[in-house]
Design a protein around this motif. Structure first.
Motif, PDB file in Angstrom:
ATOM      1  N   GLU A 128       6.116  13.450  -3.422  1.00 57.13           N
ATOM      2  CA  GLU A 128       6.495  12.039  -3.479  1.00 57.13           C
ATOM      3  C   GLU A 128       7.996  11.860  -3.251  1.00 57.13           C
ATOM      4  O   GLU A 128       8.431  10.915  -2.586  1.00 57.13           O
ATOM      5  CB  GLU A 128       6.127  11.451  -4.843  1.00 57.13           C
ATOM      6  CG  GLU A 128       4.701  10.984  -4.975  1.00 57.13           C
ATOM      7  CD  GLU A 128       4.508  10.206  -6.263  1.00 57.13           C
ATOM      8  OE1 GLU A 128       4.895   9.022  -6.322  1.00 57.13           O
ATOM      9  OE2 GLU A 128       3.986  10.795  -7.226  1.00 57.13           O
ATOM     10  N   GLY A 316       4.487   3.532  -8.858  1.00 60.69           N
ATOM     11  CA  GLY A 316       3.966   4.776  -9.432  1.00 60.69           C
ATOM     12  C   GLY A 316       3.652   4.598 -10.896  1.00 60.69           C
ATOM     13  O   GLY A 316       4.555   4.432 -11.718  1.00 60.69           O
ATOM     14  N   SER A 319       5.416   7.201 -12.864  1.00 59.84           N
ATOM     15  CA  SER A 319       6.816   7.454 -12.542  1.00 59.84           C
ATOM     16  C   SER A 319       7.691   7.155 -13.761  1.00 59.84           C
ATOM     17  O   SER A 319       7.538   6.115 -14.402  1.00 59.84           O
ATOM     18  CB  SER A 319       7.264   6.589 -11.358  1.00 59.84           C
ATOM     19  OG  SER A 319       6.601   6.981 -10.179  1.00 59.84           O
TER      20      SER A 319
END
Length: 451
Positions: A128, A316, A319
């Motif tokens: 990512e 995300g 995230s």
């Protein structure tokens, strides 16, 4: 693999439980495993637990770990400060839609240490991180293309992986590298916007960047590409890259997902590289999933500003989750300059010892690497780029034999990737590796004489 083949290959009772688990895994996982990087010889062994520099498999075999989940675990297994911090955190919640203070603290640490990072965004993996770094370069420059190093590994984003493992005419040193797709069905347009250069090829680099200056957003470079040989960049190559990129408005992305472990400030400063964007991962998560993109503030603004919609939306669900943020901060705080010096000294002791054995015996092997990283090559001369590092079938068998030999001596050595050290390791661990290598060279020489 048919059951009878497993039994034949795993006759030793030392792998009985792993064989049983592999049979259970085959019906539920394609190929019996959940990631292509799991090494099978001919089956994987299953881990029960890890402790410090060692891991123990389900059959009770204790192994010095030179893999450390592909260089992630810089403190080895079960690092107590991380275990304690994560255990305390888990009682307060593991993830939220809103930010927490934990992400700020890890970001401040990274910005303080890594010269090229003025601002940071967190994601969940190295793949990512590289993907969003490429997207950021496109958004900032308005150009679609990328230039990358032939044979280097940068994760699973289509544009990052084209050309990572397939080379046309590897024996033809003059052959132009081609960005062949990594898998069948990749859109043909991917290859149109991925352009390969050879590592340490100054002339090829300059020619490519000047010819593509109106189409290319960035050069993606791992300062010491692991799968492409774990070889040092030359000063001339880094200087040419910097000059050509700056003159043509092309951004430099340093992929340090693996190589950030080379020093307190990462790999780029070690080799005189000043990137516009840096990707990190692995060690900055303390053993939990993580990735980060950092760079100059003017470029990072594509991810958002206070008063405008971002040019590049990046979300995300997980995230900057608190678990990865806390584990990463604690692990990185423990990576003091002294600990980096400790790993540097161990790495130098190991590489020097391996080379000393090769000089003494004249065995046709070589060693590459830096800091806490090393690779052994079944080649008399150390490779300087991907094509030289490629293994023939015979060389592949030699390396598999080396890994098996180390396993018999209680050491886990990756087959075809970078091996690494961890902070719990001591000089006695290094000496153990050197002894096993000396023994292997004796066995290998005897086998060669017998043929």
């Amino acid at each position: 693999m048919p059951v009878q083949e497993i039994h034949a290959a795993q006759a030793s009772p030392a792998r009985t439980k792993s064989s049983r688990l592999y049979r259970r895994a085959m019906p539920v996982f394609p190929g019996g495993v959940t990631r292509a990087t799991v090494e099978k010889d001919p089956i994987p062994f299953y881990v029960a637990y890890g402790e410090g520099a060692y891991l123990v498999d389900v059959d009770g075999n204790r192994l010095l770990d030179l893999n450390n989940n592909f260089t992630t675990l810089i403190h080895g297994h079960g690092f107590e400060p991380v275990c304690r911090a994560v255990s305390d955190l888990m009682r307060t919640g593991t993830c939220f839609a809103n930010p927490t203070q934990h992400e700020i603290r890890l970001a401040e640490l990274l910005v303080d240490r890594i010269p090229a990072m003025q601002q940071v965004r967190f994601v969940n993996s190295g793949t990512e991180a590289v993907m969003f770094a490429i997207k950021a370069a496109r958004a900032f420059t308005g150009r679609p293309g990328i230039v990358r190093i032939e044979g280097a590994y940068h994760g699973a984003y289509d544009w990052a992986e084209a050309g990572q493992a397939v080379v046309s005419n590897p024996d033809d040193r003059a052959a132009k590298p081609r960005a062949l797709p990594a898998y069948r069905g990749t859109p043909e347009s991917v290859a149109d916007d991925v352009h390969l250069i050879r590592f340490n090829d100054v002339e090829g680099l300059e020619r490519r960047l000047y010819a593509l200056r109106d189409r290319v957003a960035c050069v993606l470079i791992d300062p010491m590409p692991s799968r492409a040989g774990l070889v040092h960049p030359t000063t001339a190559f880094i200087e040419a890259l910097t000059s050509a990129a700056r003159k043509n408005g092309i951004l430099i992305i340093a992929d340090e997902v693996l190589n950030l472990r080379q020093s307190y400030s990462g790999a780029s400063p070690r080799y005189g590289l000043t990137p516009d964007l840096v990707t990190a991962g692995k060690i900055i998560g303390g053993g939990f999933p993580i990735g980060s993109i950092g760079g100059r503030e003017e470029i990072m603004r594509v991810f958002g500003t206070e008063d405008a919609r971002p040019l590049l939306p990046q979300g995300g669900t997980f995230s900057a989750n608190p678990v990865s943020m806390v584990a990463g901060r604690v692990a990185m705080e423990a990576m003091t300059r002294e600990n980096f010096d400790h790993l540097e000294a161990l790495g130098e002791r190991l590489r020097s010892g391996l080379l000393s054995s090769l000089n003494r015996t004249g065995a046709p092997f070589s060693v590459t690497g830096a800091a806490s990283l090393f690779r052994i090559h079944p080649k008399r001369h150390a490779p300087t780029e991907f094509r030289e590092a490629l293994l023939s079938d015979a060389e592949g068998r030699v390396m598999k034999g080396l890994a098996r030999h180390f396993l018999q001596h209680g050491i886990l050595l990756p087959h075809g990737a970078a091996a690494c050290l961890s902070t719990p390791m001591t000089n006695s661990d290094i000496d153990r590796v050197l002894t096993a290598f000396d023994d292997f060279l004796d066995v290998h020489a005897a086998n060669e004489r017998a043929q």
